[in-house]
Design a protein around this motif. Structure first.
Motif, PDB file in Angstrom:
ATOM      1  N   ARG A  42       0.827  -1.212   0.000  1.00  0.00           N
ATOM      2  CA  ARG A  42       0.000   0.000   0.000  1.00  0.00           C
ATOM      3  C   ARG A  42       0.861   1.261   0.000  1.00  0.00           C
ATOM      4  O   ARG A  42       0.490   2.283  -0.573  1.00  0.00           O
ATOM      5  CB  ARG A  42      -0.946  -0.027   1.202  1.00  0.00           C
ATOM      6  N   GLU A  43       2.012   1.178   0.618  1.00  0.00           N
ATOM      7  CA  GLU A  43       2.913   2.332   0.650  1.00  0.00           C
ATOM      8  C   GLU A  43       3.360   2.714  -0.757  1.00  0.00           C
ATOM      9  O   GLU A  43       3.549   3.897  -1.067  1.00  0.00           O
ATOM     10  CB  GLU A  43       4.127   2.014   1.523  1.00  0.00           C
ATOM     11  N   SER A  44       3.508   1.721  -1.627  1.00  0.00           N
ATOM     12  CA  SER A  44       3.924   2.012  -3.001  1.00  0.00           C
ATOM     13  C   SER A  44       2.871   2.840  -3.732  1.00  0.00           C
ATOM     14  O   SER A  44       3.196   3.673  -4.579  1.00  0.00           O
ATOM     15  CB  SER A  44       4.196   0.706  -3.760  1.00  0.00           C
ATOM     16  N   TYR A  45       1.598   2.607  -3.420  1.00  0.00           N
ATOM     17  CA  TYR A  45       0.530   3.402  -4.022  1.00  0.00           C
ATOM     18  C   TYR A  45       0.573   4.839  -3.504  1.00  0.00           C
ATOM     19  O   TYR A  45       0.407   5.798  -4.264  1.00  0.00           O
ATOM     20  CB  TYR A  45      -0.837   2.785  -3.710  1.00  0.00           C
ATOM     21  N   MET A  46       0.777   4.988  -2.202  1.00  0.00           N
ATOM     22  CA  MET A  46       0.857   6.319  -1.618  1.00  0.00           C
ATOM     23  C   MET A  46       2.027   7.096  -2.221  1.00  0.00           C
ATOM     24  O   MET A  46       1.930   8.304  -2.478  1.00  0.00           O
ATOM     25  CB  MET A  46       1.028   6.207  -0.095  1.00  0.00           C
ATOM     26  N   TYR A  47       3.106   6.384  -2.476  1.00  0.00           N
ATOM     27  CA  TYR A  47       4.312   6.995  -3.040  1.00  0.00           C
ATOM     28  C   TYR A  47       4.036   7.574  -4.433  1.00  0.00           C
ATOM     29  O   TYR A  47       4.552   8.631  -4.804  1.00  0.00           O
ATOM     30  CB  TYR A  47       5.416   5.931  -3.096  1.00  0.00           C
ATOM     31  N   ARG A  48       3.191   6.879  -5.207  1.00  0.00           N
ATOM     32  CA  ARG A  48       2.926   7.311  -6.583  1.00  0.00           C
ATOM     33  C   ARG A  48       1.808   8.346  -6.691  1.00  0.00           C
ATOM     34  O   ARG A  48       1.719   9.072  -7.681  1.00  0.00           O
ATOM     35  CB  ARG A  48       2.546   6.101  -7.451  1.00  0.00           C
ATOM     36  N   PHE A  49       0.934   8.409  -5.693  1.00  0.00           N
ATOM     37  CA  PHE A  49      -0.251   9.260  -5.777  1.00  0.00           C
ATOM     38  C   PHE A  49       0.130  10.731  -5.623  1.00  0.00           C
ATOM     39  O   PHE A  49       0.857  11.108  -4.711  1.00  0.00           O
ATOM     40  CB  PHE A  49      -1.242   8.861  -4.685  1.00  0.00           C
ATOM     41  N   SER A  50      -0.387  11.572  -6.519  1.00  0.00           N
ATOM     42  CA  SER A  50      -0.018  12.988  -6.521  1.00  0.00           C
ATOM     43  C   SER A  50      -1.251  13.876  -6.430  1.00  0.00           C
ATOM     44  O   SER A  50      -2.388  13.415  -6.554  1.00  0.00           O
ATOM     45  CB  SER A  50       0.748  13.323  -7.801  1.00  0.00           C
ATOM     46  N   ILE A  51      -1.019  15.165  -6.248  1.00  0.00           N
ATOM     47  CA  ILE A  51      -2.122  16.125  -6.206  1.00  0.00           C
ATOM     48  C   ILE A  51      -2.845  16.160  -7.547  1.00  0.00           C
ATOM     49  O   ILE A  51      -4.065  16.360  -7.608  1.00  0.00           O
ATOM     50  CB  ILE A  51      -1.612  17.541  -5.819  1.00  0.00           C
ATOM     51  N   ASP A  52      -2.109  15.929  -8.638  1.00  0.00           N
ATOM     52  CA  ASP A  52      -2.748  15.869  -9.959  1.00  0.00           C
ATOM     53  C   ASP A  52      -3.720  14.696 -10.046  1.00  0.00           C
ATOM     54  O   ASP A  52      -4.788  14.800 -10.659  1.00  0.00           O
ATOM     55  CB  ASP A  52      -1.691  15.741 -11.062  1.00  0.00           C
ATOM     56  N   ASP A  53      -3.356  13.577  -9.431  1.00  0.00           N
ATOM     57  CA  ASP A  53      -4.259  12.422  -9.404  1.00  0.00           C
ATOM     58  C   ASP A  53      -5.547  12.772  -8.668  1.00  0.00           C
ATOM     59  O   ASP A  53      -6.649  12.440  -9.123  1.00  0.00           O
ATOM     60  CB  ASP A  53      -3.584  11.228  -8.722  1.00  0.00           C
ATOM     61  N   LEU A  54      -5.402  13.425  -7.529  1.00  0.00           N
ATOM     62  CA  LEU A  54      -6.576  13.791  -6.741  1.00  0.00           C
ATOM     63  C   LEU A  54      -7.478  14.749  -7.519  1.00  0.00           C
ATOM     64  O   LEU A  54      -8.705  14.567  -7.562  1.00  0.00           O
ATOM     65  CB  LEU A  54      -6.144  14.426  -5.417  1.00  0.00           C
ATOM     66  N   LEU A  55      -6.887  15.751  -8.144  1.00  0.00           N
ATOM     67  CA  LEU A  55      -7.672  16.705  -8.931  1.00  0.00           C
ATOM     68  C   LEU A  55      -8.391  16.007 -10.080  1.00  0.00           C
ATOM     69  O   LEU A  55      -9.569  16.260 -10.349  1.00  0.00           O
ATOM     70  CB  LEU A  55      -6.756  17.801  -9.479  1.00  0.00           C
TER      71      LEU A  55
END
Length: 482
Positions: free
Chosen positions: A436-449
Motif C-alpha cells: 500500500r505504501e507504493s501506491y501512496m508513493y505514486r499518488f499525486s495532487i494531480d491524481d486527486l484533482l
C-alpha cells in the motif's frame, strides 16, 4: 498528501450521506463513485464501512422494484461491468457456463455491444442471451439492471465488475435472498465497493482470500477459491521482432509499467545486472506507461534494449524468447501464465507486496522460479542463460503448471452445484503495508484533482470550487507548454 486525501474522502462521504438524507439520489451515486474511484487508486484501505452503509440505504429504496420473483432453474445471469473481450476473466467464465449447458444471460453496457468479437465467437450457437443496458449511470442504470433480473429471473448470478460500480452494487444488494450471488474478485489487491453484494466471494489465489478475510472482513465461509487459465489463440502467427535477433538470446518482460517501480528501482537493477554478464543478451519489454526506466537501460545498453506495445501474438512471442522476467514489485498474472504455457520460465522476485505466483501456477513452490532476493534471481538467470540442459529440465515442469480449460470448467460446475471447489486455501495473517505504501508513493495532487474533477463528477463540482479552479489552471498550463 495523506492528510489532503483523507480530508477529501471524509468530505465526499459526508456529501453522499447528506444527498441520501435529502433524497438527492443522483448526487449520492456520484459521491460514492468518486470516493471509490479515489480509494481504488489511493489504495490505502480495502473497504469503506461508511460507503457500504450508504449503498445499503440506496438498496432499501429499490427493493420495491423486485416482487414475485421466481428463480428459474439452470438460468445464470453474468453481469460484466468491464465489457472487455479477451482480457480479464469474463470470456473463460462464459465459455465454461455455456459448455456446462446452463442458460446464460450476459448483461453489459450498451457501449460494448460490438466490441467483443471473440466472446461472441466462443459462445456462438450456445444457450446465451445478450442483454445490453442503455442507461449510462446512476439510479436509472440500477433500475435497468434490476429489470434484467426480473425479466430473466436467474437462479444464480455472477458479479464481475469495476471497483467503483455503485449501480451494480445496489442492484445486486437488492437481489439478496432471491438469487445466489457469486462475486469474481479480479482486483484482489485493491479497494472495491460491494462487500454486501454477494453470497460468495470467488478468489483466484490464496493471497486474495487472506486480504478479503483480514482487511475486508469477509467471513471465511463466504470465500471460495477458483484459479483461472489464460485464453488465447495459439494459431495467431508470429509477427516478428522489430530488430535482428541473430544468434542472441532474449530476456523478455511485459505488462503495465507501473508494476516495475519501487523506491529502489529494484526491477531495473535486476535487468542491468543480468545484461552486464551476457553480451549476447537482448532485453525486450512489451507494455505501456512510464518508460523512464527503460530509457535509462537503452542508454546503458545501446541496441540491446527494445520496447514494443502489447501484442496479439503474445503466445508466439513467448515461443521465440529465452527467459521471461516477471515485473517487480507487482507481478503480471496473465503474462506469467502465457510464459508457462509456452514452456518458458517466469523468473520471479517474490515481494511482500504481491505474494508470488500463488494462484497463477499449480504447485508454484515446487517449480523453483521464485526467489527471495534480487541476487538470487540474477544468479538463476545467469545459470539458465549459460546451461541449456539445466534450462530444458526446468522448462519440462513449467508447462504442466497452469490449470487448463477442462479443469476450470469442472471446478466452476462444482462451485455452482455443490457450493465449493477442490481448490484449498489456508487463511493466515498478512501484512500489505509495504504494498500500500507504493501506491501512496505514486499518488499525486494531480491524481486527486483528476479524480474529483472530471466529466463523471459534475454533480460535485459546486462543492469543490477550488479544486475545479486548480484543475482548469493546470490544464491551461499544460496546453500552453505544448
Amino acid at each position: 498528501m495523506k492528510e489532503k486525501v483523507e480530508k477529501c474522502l471524509k468530505d465526499i462521504c459526508q456529501q453522499a450521506q447528506k444527498a441520501i438524507a435529502n433524497n438527492n439520489i443522483e448526487k449520492a451515486y456520484t459521491a460514492i463513485y468518486t470516493s471509490a474511484d479515489i480509494q481504488y487508486q489511493w489504495n490505502q484501505t480495502y473497504t469503506d464501512d461508511a460507503l457500504e452503509s450508504c449503498i445499503k440505504q440506496l438498496v432499501s429504496k429499490k427493493r420495491h422494484l423486485v416482487t414475485d420473483y421466481e428463480p428459474q432453474e439452470n438460468v445464470i445471469l453474468f453481469y460484466d461491468g468491464f465489457g472487455l473481450d479477451t482480457r480479464g476473466l469474463a470470456l473463460i467464465y462464459l465459455k465454461a457456463l455455456c459448455d456446462l449447458n446452463y442458460s446464460v444471460v450476459y448483461v453489459a453496457k450498451e457501449k460494448v455491444r460490438n466490441r467483443q468479437p471473440e466472446l461472441h465467437k466462443v459462445t456462438a450457437n450456445k444457450r446465451i442471451a445478450f442483454h445490453y443496458l442503455r442507461q449510462k449511470k446512476g439510479d436509472a442504470l440500477t433500475t435497468e439492471l434490476l429489470q434484467a433480473f426480473c425479466k430473466h429471473q436467474p437462479q444464480v448470478a455472477f458479479f464481475y465488475t469495476e471497483p467503483s460500480d455503485v449501480e451494480a452494487c445496489v442492484a445486486f444488494g437488492v437481489m439478496t435472498g432471491k438469487v445466489r450471488r457469486y462475486q469474481i474478485n479480479l482486483t484482489d489487491h485493491a479497494f472495491w465497493l460491494g462487500r454486501n453484494a454477494f453470497d460468495y466471494c470467488v478468489e483466484f489465489r490464496e493471497y486474495g482470500a487472506c486480504v478479503s478475510h483480514k482487511y475486508r472482513h469477509i467471513p471465511e465461509d463466504k470465500i471460495r477459491l477458483l484459479s483461472y487459465y489464460p485464453y488465447f489463440d495459439k494459431n495467431v502467427p508470429f509477427d516478428g521482432f522489430p530488430f535482428d535477433v541473430g544468434n542472441r538470446q532474449i530476456l523478455f518482460s511485459g505488462g503495465s509499467l507501473y508494476k516495475t517501480f519501487d523506491d529502489k528501482r529494484t526491477y531495473y537493477h535486476m535487468v542491468e545486472d543480468i545484461m552486464q554478464q551476457h553480451n549476447d543478451l537482448l532485453f525486450l519489454y512489451a507494455g505501456t506507461g512510464d518508460k523512464s526506466g527503460l530509457i535509462d537501460l537503452q542508454n546503458k545498453f545501446p541496441d540491446r534494449v527494445f520496447v514494443i506495445d502489447e501484442r496479439k501474438d503474445l503466445y508466439a512471442v513467448m515461443q521465440h524468447i529465452t527467459l521471461y522476467l516477471n515485473t517487480y514489485p507487482m507481478i503480471g498474472g496473465l503474462m506469467t501464465q502465457y510464459a508457462a504455457v509456452a514452456g518458458k520460465l517466469p523468473l520471479t522476485l517474490v515481494s511482500n507486496m504481491d505474494n508470488s505466483l500463488d494462484g497463477l501456477l499449480l504447485n508454484h513452490k515446487d517449480l523453483a522460479v521464485e526467489f527471495q532476493d534480487k541476487e538470487a534471481v540474477v544468479a538463476e538467470a545467469n545459470r539458465l542463460l549459460s546451461d541449456e540442459d539445466y534450462k530444458r529440465g526446468k522448462e519440462e515442469k513449467i508447462v504442466k503448471s497452469v490449470i487448463d480449460e477442462n479443469r476450470f470448467r469442472e471446478e466452476l460446475g462444482r462451485l455452482i452445484e455443490d457450493g465449493n471447489t477442490d481448490f484449498i486455501f489456508h487463511l493466515h495473517d498478512i501484512d500489505t503495508s509495504a504494498f500500500r505504501e507504493s501506491y501512496m508513493y505514486r499518488f499525486s495532487i494531480d491524481d486527486l484533482l483528476r479524480l474529483v474533477v472530471n466529466k463523471y463528477t459534475v454533480l460535485l463540482w459546486c462543492d469543490y470550487p477550488k479544486l475545479v479552479f486548480y484543475r482548469l489552471i493546470r490544464k491551461v498550463i499544460r496546453l500552453f507548454h505544448k
